[in-house]
Write a protein that holds these residues in place. Structure first.
Motif, short mmCIF file in Angstrom:
data_model
loop_
_atom_site.label_atom_id
_atom_site.label_comp_id
_atom_site.label_asym_id
_atom_site.label_seq_id
_atom_site.Cartn_x
_atom_site.Cartn_y
_atom_site.Cartn_z
N LYS A 44 6.29 -0.51 9.36
CA LYS A 44 6.16 -0.06 7.98
C LYS A 44 6.40 -1.23 7.03
CE LYS A 44 7.29 3.91 5.19
NZ LYS A 44 8.26 4.92 4.84
N LYS A 68 0.85 -1.20 0.00
CA LYS A 68 0.00 0.00 0.00
C LYS A 68 0.89 1.24 0.00
CE LYS A 68 -3.82 -1.89 2.70
NZ LYS A 68 -4.38 -1.84 4.06
N PRO A 69 0.48 2.30 -0.73
CA PRO A 69 1.34 3.49 -0.84
C PRO A 69 1.75 4.07 0.52
CG PRO A 69 -0.59 3.68 -2.28
CD PRO A 69 -0.78 2.43 -1.48
N ASP A 70 0.89 3.95 1.53
CA ASP A 70 1.25 4.54 2.83
C ASP A 70 2.09 3.59 3.69
OD1 ASP A 70 -0.60 2.66 3.58
OD2 ASP A 70 -1.93 4.06 4.63
N GLY A 71 2.43 2.42 3.14
CA GLY A 71 3.30 1.50 3.88
C GLY A 71 2.61 0.79 5.04
N SER A 72 1.27 0.84 5.06
CA SER A 72 0.56 0.26 6.21
C SER A 72 0.31 -1.24 6.04
CB SER A 72 -0.77 0.99 6.42
OG SER A 72 -1.61 0.77 5.29
N ASP A 123 -1.67 -4.60 -0.33
CA ASP A 123 -2.96 -4.43 -0.99
C ASP A 123 -3.51 -5.83 -1.29
OD1 ASP A 123 -5.07 -3.96 -2.64
OD2 ASP A 123 -3.96 -2.68 -4.06
#
Lengths: 330, 256
Positions: B220, B20-24, B27
């Motif tokens: 992360k 996921k782009p926010d590193g959470s 996907d």
């Protein structure tokens, strides 16, 4: 945090068999030294075995300040219950802030057991360690290297197991103080026993410890053709590996499989011959320092990960490469 | 003989993992979910022991609602019943908390052997089986490629670097399974039909009497580090290419 004020020191659990260190021990001490210098703390090492007093000081060469040893026949060969009991007892008494083990066969087993005994958290099979705000941040591949995670452990000791062959063993001589401790073993509490040790007589390093791996896949066309990889491996001092396709076809034994459902390896050099580079294979060798691909299909995904690629027939290239290497190393 | 096999639902090995782009986290869109391959060996071994000695095979799985499909697969292979631990509190939980939940669920049923995969191919942590053994105060033998049960003891083969060990343990114990142990069976059509009627006991954290408090956390998630683009070695003849490669390995990479 109260507990963090008390927990101090970067510790490792060394690994030896019958008085001979496994290389991972020196990698662990070197990694610990680096962290301890950043924290201004000491490096402690735990060494368990039978007749090991004479080798304890050797860990000082890589930067251990203290080596805690327990010498007992029950420690050899390794069993989970004997080792985990002794390490857990000492760690509870001494309260180190960080505890590192190898992600080797023994280290995987021992570290996971310690997570339970010490009621803490661990980052498995790490490839990088950092100190951020005085705490350990461990970097580790997940999904067999398809992504990475930065792991923080909020309890103590903050545990991490380190992938063999990734952290360099660096000499940094200290005069290690050797301290004997009482391991608290009760033989009636030891439930597992090693009945037999069957040694591999090939004389080759295990894939997880090899500096160079020559690996063959479906492109090898049959088990009889691996002889050309073995010849190259002999010249290089390498170990021969295989893709899942080759193992599932029965060409090579299970223990040779590199990949997500086989061994995860990180040699200095990985030579992939006739391996297309299925995602599950790339996952097992992606952390190799140099990757060579030899494959006649220019579109094989392995080329996207290779440092050096040769698009050609491996049956022509590999024997030539063996000759050339022989000349260079002569 | 009563056997427990723990199973986890994971992305198939051929899945491309997108961060996921926010590193959470990752996907999960479009992922094909399967039973962790190492857990399949545990289910198969449990079924083989049941065929030999009789008894019950109980599947225990922790995961969201979709994991029920994996539980049903294990039942279709021939297991008798299942416990599915499903609670959003376990999202992102570490090995210690997951093992605590499995232990709480398993404590309520009789068991002689507990099989767990040696690791799950998603987080690759390889801890849960061992921690579970600690919670239950029973011995563990990890990464096993052969199992023999004789009376109240078990003998297993465990490969280590450069050797194979034959290890004996008292029962009950936890065994973590490695590829090579067996060839997991496929679920038969009648098996799939029967599995629909087999009991699945769904539990949450409160029902197990535990609270989830992670000790290890993925701060992360990152994509793998990029590798510099490689060099394709060209030449007229195989010998010429091989010579160039040997030279590069020696002089540029300095690895031989």
């Amino acid at each position: 945090m109260e507990e963090s004020k008390m927990a101090k020191g970067v510790w490792i659990v060394a690994e030896q068999r019958y008085g001979a260190y496994r290389k991972i021990s020196f990698e662990l001490v070197s990694a610990a030294r680096k962290l301890a210098d950043q924290l201004g703390e000491e490096v402690g090492a735990i060494l368990l075995g039978s007749g090991i007093e004479g080798i304890a000081g050797e860990l000082g060469k890589y930067g251990a300040d203290k080596v805690y040893i327990a010498d007992n026949a029950l420690f050899e060969p390794y069993t989970t219950d004997a080792h985990a009991t002794a390490v857990a007892k000492l760690v509870k008494e001494q309260n180190p802030s960080i505890l590192l083990l190898g992600s080797s066969a023994q280290g995987k087993d021992l570290s996971a057991s310690l997570v339970g005994k010490l009621a803490t958290g661990m980052a498995t099979d790490c490839v990088d360690l950092k100190i951020v705000d005085g705490k350990l941040l461990s970097v580790r591949p997940m999904y067999a290297g398809k992504c990475y995670g930065e792991v923080a452990v909020s309890s103590f000791p903050q545990m991490a197991s380190l992938r063999p062959n990734v952290f360099p063993a660096i000499e940094n001589p200290k005069t290690a103080e050797v301290i004997k401790f009482e391991p608290g073993l009760d033989p009636s509490q030891l439930k597992t026993k090693v009945l037999e040790v069957q040694k591999d007589t090939s004389g080759k390093a295990d894939l997880t410890e090899a500096n160079i791996i020559v690996s063959g896949g479906r492109g090898m066309k049959g088990p009889e053709n691996y002889v050309i990889l073995e010849e190259l491996a002999d010249v290089l001092g390498a170990t021969v590996g295989a893709s899942r396709a080759a193992v599932d076809a029965g060409w090579r034994p299970q223990k040779d499989q590199v990949g997500q459902t086989g061994k995860v390896v990180s040699p200095n050099l990985y030579i992939a011959c006739g391996i297309s580079g299925a995602i599950q294979h790339l996952a097992g060798m992606g952390s190799s320092k140099y990757i060579v691909a030899i494959n006649k299909d220019p579109d094989a995904p392995i080329f996207a990960r290779a440092d050096y690629g040769i698009v050609d027939d491996l049956f022509k290239i590999v024997p030539e490469l063996t000759k050339e290497v022989k000349k260079l190393l002569a | 003989m009563n056997i427990v096999a723990c199973v986890k639902q994971v992305p198939d090995t051929e899945t491309l993992i997108k961060v996921k782009p926010d590193g959470s986290g990752i996907d999960e869109t479009g992922i094909k979910w399967v039973m962790n391959p190492y857990d399949e060996y545990g289910v198969e071994e449990a079924l083989k022991l049941k065929e030999k000695f009789g008894g019950d095979v109980t599947i225990v799985s922790l995961g969201p609602a979709r994991a029920l499909e994996t539980v049903r697969t294990a039942l279709a292979m021939g297991a008798d019943k299942a416990i599915h631990i499903n609670d959003p509190a376990f999202e992102g939980a570490d090995a210690y908390n997951i093992a605590a939940a499995l232990a709480a669920a398993i404590k309520g049923i009789p068991y002689d052997i507990i099989f767990c995969g040696q690791r799950a191919i998603d987080d690759d942590a390889g801890q849960v089986g061992s921690v579970l053994a600690e919670f239950l105060s029973i011995p563990q033998i990890t990464i096993v490629t052969k199992v023999d049960v004789e009376g109240a003891s078990i003998k297993v083969v465990r490969p280590i670097e450069g050797a194979q060990l034959l290890i004996e343990s008292s029962l009950p114990c936890v065994v973590t399974t490695q590829k090579g142990l067996n060839e997991p069976r496929y679920a038969s059509l009648p098996g799939i039909m029967k599995a629909k009627k087999k009991p699945v006991d769904v539990k949450d954290a409160a029902g197990l009497g535990i609270t989830v408090a992670p000790k290890a956390k993925i701060a992360k998630t990152l994509p793998p580090p990029a590798r510099p683009p490689g060099k394709i070695i060209c030449g007229e003849e195989p010998a010429e290419k091989a010579r160039e490669l040997a030279k590069l390995l020696r002089e540029e990479a300095k690895v031989i």
